[in-house]
Design a protein around this motif. Structure first.
Motif, PDB file in Angstrom:
ATOM      1  N   SER A 196      16.435  12.527  -6.200  1.00 51.74           N
ATOM      2  CA  SER A 196      16.164  13.015  -4.837  1.00 51.74           C
ATOM      3  C   SER A 196      15.005  12.237  -4.194  1.00 51.74           C
ATOM      4  O   SER A 196      14.983  12.024  -2.979  1.00 51.74           O
ATOM      5  N   PHE A 197      14.011  11.802  -5.014  1.00 50.62           N
ATOM      6  CA  PHE A 197      12.841  11.134  -4.469  1.00 50.62           C
ATOM      7  C   PHE A 197      13.117   9.666  -4.128  1.00 50.62           C
ATOM      8  O   PHE A 197      12.481   9.111  -3.220  1.00 50.62           O
ATOM      9  N   ALA A 198      14.078   9.072  -4.827  1.00 52.12           N
ATOM     10  CA  ALA A 198      14.351   7.648  -4.608  1.00 52.12           C
ATOM     11  C   ALA A 198      14.829   7.360  -3.183  1.00 52.12           C
ATOM     12  O   ALA A 198      14.315   6.439  -2.532  1.00 52.12           O
ATOM     13  N   PRO A 199      15.811   8.102  -2.614  1.00 49.99           N
ATOM     14  CA  PRO A 199      16.207   7.828  -1.218  1.00 49.99           C
ATOM     15  C   PRO A 199      15.058   8.048  -0.231  1.00 49.99           C
ATOM     16  O   PRO A 199      14.882   7.290   0.725  1.00 49.99           O
ATOM     17  N   PHE A 200      14.256   9.110  -0.505  1.00 53.46           N
ATOM     18  CA  PHE A 200      13.110   9.367   0.383  1.00 53.46           C
ATOM     19  C   PHE A 200      12.134   8.208   0.349  1.00 53.46           C
ATOM     20  O   PHE A 200      11.597   7.773   1.374  1.00 53.46           O
ATOM     21  N   MET A 201      11.902   7.692  -0.857  1.00 54.34           N
ATOM     22  CA  MET A 201      10.980   6.564  -0.999  1.00 54.34           C
ATOM     23  C   MET A 201      11.515   5.326  -0.290  1.00 54.34           C
ATOM     24  O   MET A 201      10.751   4.583   0.361  1.00 54.34           O
ATOM     25  N   ALA A 202      12.831   5.101  -0.374  1.00 52.37           N
ATOM     26  CA  ALA A 202      13.426   3.942   0.294  1.00 52.37           C
ATOM     27  C   ALA A 202      13.302   4.057   1.808  1.00 52.37           C
ATOM     28  O   ALA A 202      12.971   3.088   2.508  1.00 52.37           O
ATOM     29  N   VAL A 203      13.563   5.246   2.361  1.00 52.06           N
ATOM     30  CA  VAL A 203      13.445   5.454   3.810  1.00 52.06           C
ATOM     31  C   VAL A 203      11.998   5.286   4.259  1.00 52.06           C
ATOM     32  O   VAL A 203      11.712   4.673   5.293  1.00 52.06           O
ATOM     33  N   ALA A 205       0.825  -1.207   0.000  1.00 52.22           N
ATOM     34  CA  ALA A 205       0.000   0.000   0.000  1.00 52.22           C
ATOM     35  C   ALA A 205       0.862   1.260   0.000  1.00 52.22           C
ATOM     36  O   ALA A 205       0.589   2.224  -0.734  1.00 52.22           O
ATOM     37  N   GLY A 206       1.951   1.279   0.810  1.00 56.44           N
ATOM     38  CA  GLY A 206       2.846   2.435   0.853  1.00 56.44           C
ATOM     39  C   GLY A 206       3.553   2.657  -0.469  1.00 56.44           C
ATOM     40  O   GLY A 206       3.699   3.813  -0.927  1.00 56.44           O
ATOM     41  N   ALA A 207       4.008   1.574  -1.089  1.00 55.44           N
ATOM     42  CA  ALA A 207       4.694   1.703  -2.381  1.00 55.44           C
ATOM     43  C   ALA A 207       3.753   2.246  -3.441  1.00 55.44           C
ATOM     44  O   ALA A 207       4.148   3.078  -4.274  1.00 55.44           O
ATOM     45  N   LEU A 208       2.491   1.819  -3.426  1.00 53.06           N
ATOM     46  CA  LEU A 208       1.527   2.333  -4.393  1.00 53.06           C
ATOM     47  C   LEU A 208       1.258   3.816  -4.181  1.00 53.06           C
ATOM     48  O   LEU A 208       1.137   4.589  -5.153  1.00 53.06           O
ATOM     49  N   VAL A 209       1.174   4.237  -2.919  1.00 51.62           N
ATOM     50  CA  VAL A 209       0.934   5.658  -2.630  1.00 51.62           C
ATOM     51  C   VAL A 209       2.117   6.500  -3.100  1.00 51.62           C
ATOM     52  O   VAL A 209       1.948   7.536  -3.756  1.00 51.62           O
ATOM     53  N   LEU A 210       3.338   6.064  -2.775  1.00 53.39           N
ATOM     54  CA  LEU A 210       4.520   6.827  -3.194  1.00 53.39           C
ATOM     55  C   LEU A 210       4.652   6.841  -4.714  1.00 53.39           C
ATOM     56  O   LEU A 210       5.039   7.860  -5.310  1.00 53.39           O
ATOM     57  N   ALA A 211       4.347   5.715  -5.355  1.00 53.75           N
ATOM     58  CA  ALA A 211       4.409   5.675  -6.814  1.00 53.75           C
ATOM     59  C   ALA A 211       3.385   6.608  -7.431  1.00 53.75           C
ATOM     60  O   ALA A 211       3.649   7.276  -8.448  1.00 53.75           O
ATOM     61  N   ALA A 212       2.190   6.677  -6.806  1.00 52.56           N
ATOM     62  CA  ALA A 212       1.164   7.584  -7.319  1.00 52.56           C
ATOM     63  C   ALA A 212       1.613   9.040  -7.194  1.00 52.56           C
ATOM     64  O   ALA A 212       1.393   9.849  -8.106  1.00 52.56           O
TER      65      ALA A 212
END
Length: 372
Positions: free
Chosen positions: A62-69, A24-31
């Protein structure tokens, strides 16, 4: 049954919760990322207030590290929260498992008694408590039955041994008298054994056919009419057509036992037995009443137990082996019916057997006892 060790239910639920939160979190961040990439242009933007440079590649880096954290935090939160939530949800299972283990070790008196509002786990616990209560009652009944049966079977064997010892000690003893007494004792032992076999089979009726209780009552009354005449008892059979599903042979045995008991446990002279059938909403009823000595309610309550006899009954002629009403109760339960014993105010006993009617409920009323 031996099984290979596997993951616990709590761990499986924890991983399921954490995996769901991660997805669910990955889908929200991807959206969110798709939203920005779709609506934000790439390059210079000229506005009255100045110029802006939007670099999508820089935004992605810049968004990739934030998404990983963020996903890592969601994973930790999902595992920790899932573990606690699964433990809270599965806590009742620990009590159920303990009760099952106690029952497996022979402790049938243990109950779960799970508190709280009704849900699936509490329904399971309540069902298991009900099963334990019935199982405990059946085991206790079986133990009492075994003890009583052993005592009843030992009696004719002990009498036979005594008679043989007396005959051996007195060579001049009348052999005809010995044979007669041994035959009587042997006949009682055979009757007892046959009654035990019938009782063991009565609870597992398999034949299902349409049976009219009024015809069964007439057949039983006709069969026992000589016995009634020999005891000076009048048989009065009345009632309407009462159809039920079951075994004709077992229902005939049930009715015969009831009428036989009503005849032999009656007043010495001018006794009466009333046999009636009728219908009521959803079922049919067979009622057998007899005149006789007054019976205490506490005695009537245990008459359906095997080998139970009242003091006056035990001294009466044709007392039987003490399994008549026990067989009636077993046959009634095998037909999903109810058996009710009520002492009559004027003396004697009223026995009512209620059985379900086939198909649609039949409307009527349970045969009311006549003023006797």
């Amino acid at each position: 049954m031996a099984r290979a060790p596997g993951l616990s239910v709590r761990l499986k639920l924890t991983l399921s919760y954490a995996g769901f939160i991660m997805v669910a979190g990955a889908l929200v961040l991807a959206a969110v990322l798709v939203f920005y990439l779709y609506f934000l242009p790439n390059g210079w933007i000229y506005a009255p207030t100045g110029e802006f440079l939007i670099d999508r590649s820089l935004l992605l880096r810049s968004f990739a590290p934030f998404m990983a954290v963020a996903l890592l935090c969601l994973l930790v939160f999902g595992l920790l929260g899932g573990w606690l939530l699964a433990g809270w949800m599965l806590a009742p299972l620990a009590r159920i498992t303990a009760a099952v283990g106690a029952a497996a070790n022979g402790s049938l008196a243990h109950r779960i008694r799970l508190p709280g509002r009704r849900d699936e786990l509490r329904d399971l616990a309540d069902t298991f408590d009900t099963m334990l209560a019935r199982l405990e009652a059946h085991v206790g009944e079986a133990q009492r039955f075994a003890a009583n049966a052993s005592h009843e079977l030992r009696t004719p064997l002990a009498i036979t041994r005594t008679l043989l010892e007396v005959a051996a000690a007195d060579p001049g003893h009348d052999s005809a008298e010995l044979v007669e007494r041994l035959s009587a004792v042997n006949a009682r032992a055979i009757d007892l054994t046959e009654a035990l076999l019938l009782l063991s089979r009565a609870g597992g009726q398999s034949a299902t056919e349409l049976v009219d209780l009024s015809l069964v009552a007439e057949e039983a009354a006709e069969t026992l009419l000589p016995l009634a005449e020999g005891h000076g008892v009048t048989l009065d059979t009345t009632g309407e057509r009462a159809l039920t599903l079951g075994s004709h042979a077992l229902l005939l045995q049930l009715t015969t036992n009831l009428v036989h008991n009503a005849i032999v446990h009656n007043v010495p002279e001018r006794g009466t037995v009333w046999v009636a059938t009728g219908t009521y909403p959803g079922g049919v009823a067979l009622t057998v009443e007899n005149t006789g000595p007054p019976l205490r309610p506490e005695l009537v309550a245990i008459l359906v137990e095997p080998f139970q006899r009242g003091s006056d009954r035990a001294r009466a002629h044709h007392t039987g082996v003490g399994l008549g009403l026990a067989i009636v109760d077993s046959i009634t339960r095998a037909h999903s019916g109810t058996l009710t014993l009520t002492p009559r105010a004027a003396g004697g006993l009223r026995v009512t057997v209620c059985l379900p009617a086939p198909g649609r409920a039949q409307f009527g009323s349970v045969p009311a006892p006549m003023a006797r």
